[in-house]
Structures are given as C-alpha cells and as structure tokens.
Design an enzyme around this catalytic site. Structure first.
Site, short mmCIF file in Angstrom:
data_model
loop_
_atom_site.label_atom_id
_atom_site.label_comp_id
_atom_site.label_asym_id
_atom_site.label_seq_id
_atom_site.Cartn_x
_atom_site.Cartn_y
_atom_site.Cartn_z
N THR A 171 35.39 40.90 35.61
CA THR A 171 36.39 40.67 36.41
C THR A 171 37.16 42.00 36.90
O THR A 171 37.23 42.81 36.07
CB THR A 171 37.44 39.75 35.34
OG1 THR A 171 36.89 38.69 35.18
CG2 THR A 171 38.67 39.67 36.43
N PHE A 173 40.48 43.59 38.19
CA PHE A 173 41.87 43.50 37.99
C PHE A 173 42.51 44.66 39.05
O PHE A 173 41.74 45.67 39.40
CB PHE A 173 42.33 43.75 36.70
CG PHE A 173 42.04 42.75 35.69
CD1 PHE A 173 43.09 41.96 35.21
CD2 PHE A 173 40.61 42.68 35.04
CE1 PHE A 173 42.77 40.87 34.25
CE2 PHE A 173 40.34 41.71 34.00
CZ PHE A 173 41.54 40.91 33.59
#
Length: 281
Positions: A171, A173
């Site tokens: 992921t 960010f």
C-alpha cells in the site's frame, strides 16, 4: 512533538505506516479519512498519513476526491508491505472458526484462505477494529484478518500467519500537511502531484496531456472524478516523475495550463526508495 492523524485504530496498517515515518510522534486515530484530514486542517494534528492505493485492491475510494478540497499539501510518500494474520481468542483453533471479520479491502486481499475455510464474513470499519471486536466477543467461532501488530495489542492468538493472497501486496501512503514542504533538489528523484480541470472544448484532455508525451515526462498516475452533478467538466488527479524546475516538466505544465481552467500543484516530494527499486511503475 509532532502529532500524526490516520484513519483506523491502533494496530492498523495506517498506524504502522505512521510509526515508520514518525516513530516518536503522538498519534491521533480517526474514524474516517475526512476526519484525519480535518484534524490537520484545524490544527489538532501536524500531519496525516493516508493510504491512496494498494497493489492488489487499486485506489482507495474517496481519497482522491478529498485531497484537492482539503487545502493540504503532499509532503512525502511511503510504501508499506501489507501482511495479514488470521487471529482469534486465546485457545481457539481453526476448526472452531465460523465467521471472519475485517475491512472490506482485507477480505478482498485474503480470498484464498476464506475460500479454503468456507467461513462467513463480516465487514468491519477497520482491520485493527475487527481484532478488537473479536477480543471483545471472546468467542472462538469468530476470527479477524488483521495486521500482525493487532494480535498482541488486543490479546489475540495468531491462528495462521501471512494469509494475504499476494506476498508482494503493498500500500502506498502519502503524508499531508498544512504547508508545502521545501521542494527537493531538481536533480533528485522527485514526484509531483497535481490536479487540473480541463476546459470544456473538444479533445481538451488529449491536448492537455500531450505536453507530457512531447517533453518526455513519465506520467505514473491519472485519476478522473466528477465534482457535483450535471455535465460539468471532469477533474483529474495526476502524478508525474519529475520536478517542476526541470525544463521538460516546466514545458509540460505550461501546455497543461493552456487547456485547463485550473491547475494546482498538491506536492513536490522525494520519490520513495520502493519506487526507485522498480516496485512502482
């Protein structure tokens, strides 16, 4: 002391990312992305650490709508390897599990073990929150898919570790602040994030993006979204590899402005090592 806002509870992936970036900071867990951004806007936090996309699940819903309207600036990016453990109450076994709880994205990223177990699923607001819910229930028939940090935090037992479908699950960010950070040196690997709204003329998007191609600028992301109802022109969120002071990028942005009613740079920040290693196209 810096205060970091993030969406989710302690033990979540967002909390892990926040601690990796700001290990000595105070934490402000928030129920939603909008609340995390508002915490920065109104001074309750100094920065917010927000997920924007996942290698398996794609973009995080709502975030790209919220970024331009927040008035905040992207000052950094961070890539986090995503790991999920299947966890239950102490003494529970896989044979006892009947229901698995987690965030909808986590359930979608752990389909193999869910099919293997044939368990019923329940959607929670947050991965770490699902671990808390299982701990509160105290029922061995209920398990959670949550980050490894959640098990000791909520006193749960890991029934099976690393159950994510993709071992390369990652992921990305971004860190948001009230003020733009000083731009990196123009010669350093840099990411520029911006949004624009095209003029309401034929082929406006084609013409607006043409400058990136003709000037050799690599466009790594483009997301479209509609503001309001009706036939108003679409807005676009874009990320490029490059620095606004580089001649090719400067010319591309100039051409973008010719065919747009608004262009706003949301951030100019160093490229994360994960991107430089080829982990992000």
């Amino acid at each position: 002391m810096t205060t970091v806002a993030y969406q989710g509870e302690q033990g979540s992936n967002s909390a892990t990312a926040a601690r990796a970036l700001y290990p000595d900071a105070g934490e402000l867990p928030c129920t939603g992305f909008e609340q995390a951004l508002d915490a920065v806007t109104f001074g309750a936090a100094d920065v917010a650490v927000i997920p924007v996309d996942n290698s398996a699940a794609g973009r995080v819903a709502d975030v790209h709508h919220l970024l331009p309207e927040s008035g905040l600036f992207i000052v950094a990016e961070h890539f986090l390897a995503i790991r999920f453990d299947l966890m239950g109450v102490p003494g529970a076994s896989l044979d006892q599990v009947e229901c698995v709880r987690s965030h909808v994205h986590a359930l979608g990223q752990c389909r193999k073990i869910l099919r293997e177990g044939g368990w019923r699923t329940l959607v929670s607001d947050d991965t770490a929150g699902s671990a808390r819910e299982v701990a509160e229930l105290g029922d061995p028939r209920h398990a959670a898919l949550a980050p490894p940090a959640a098990a000791p935090l909520y006193g749960l037992q890991v029934l099976r570790p690393e159950v994510e479908d993709d071992p390369d699950n990652t992921t990305r960010f971004v860190v948001l602040a009230r003020a733009a950070a000083p731009w990196p040196d123009a010669g350093a690997p840099t990411v520029t994030s911006l949004f624009f709204c095209v003029r309401n003329i034929p082929s406006a998007l084609y013409k607006a993006l043409g400058g990136f191609a003709s000037n050799g600028v690599n466009l790594t992301k483009i997301e479209s979204y509609q503001m309001g109802a009706g036939l108003s022109p679409s807005r676009f969120y874009v990320e490029i590899e490059g620095h606004p002071d580089q001649p090719g990028v400067a010319l591309a942005l100039q051409e973008l402005g010719f065919f747009s009613t608004e262009v706003r740079v949301l951030g100019v920040y160093p490229a994360h090592p994960h991107r430089l290693a080829g982990g992000c196209g």
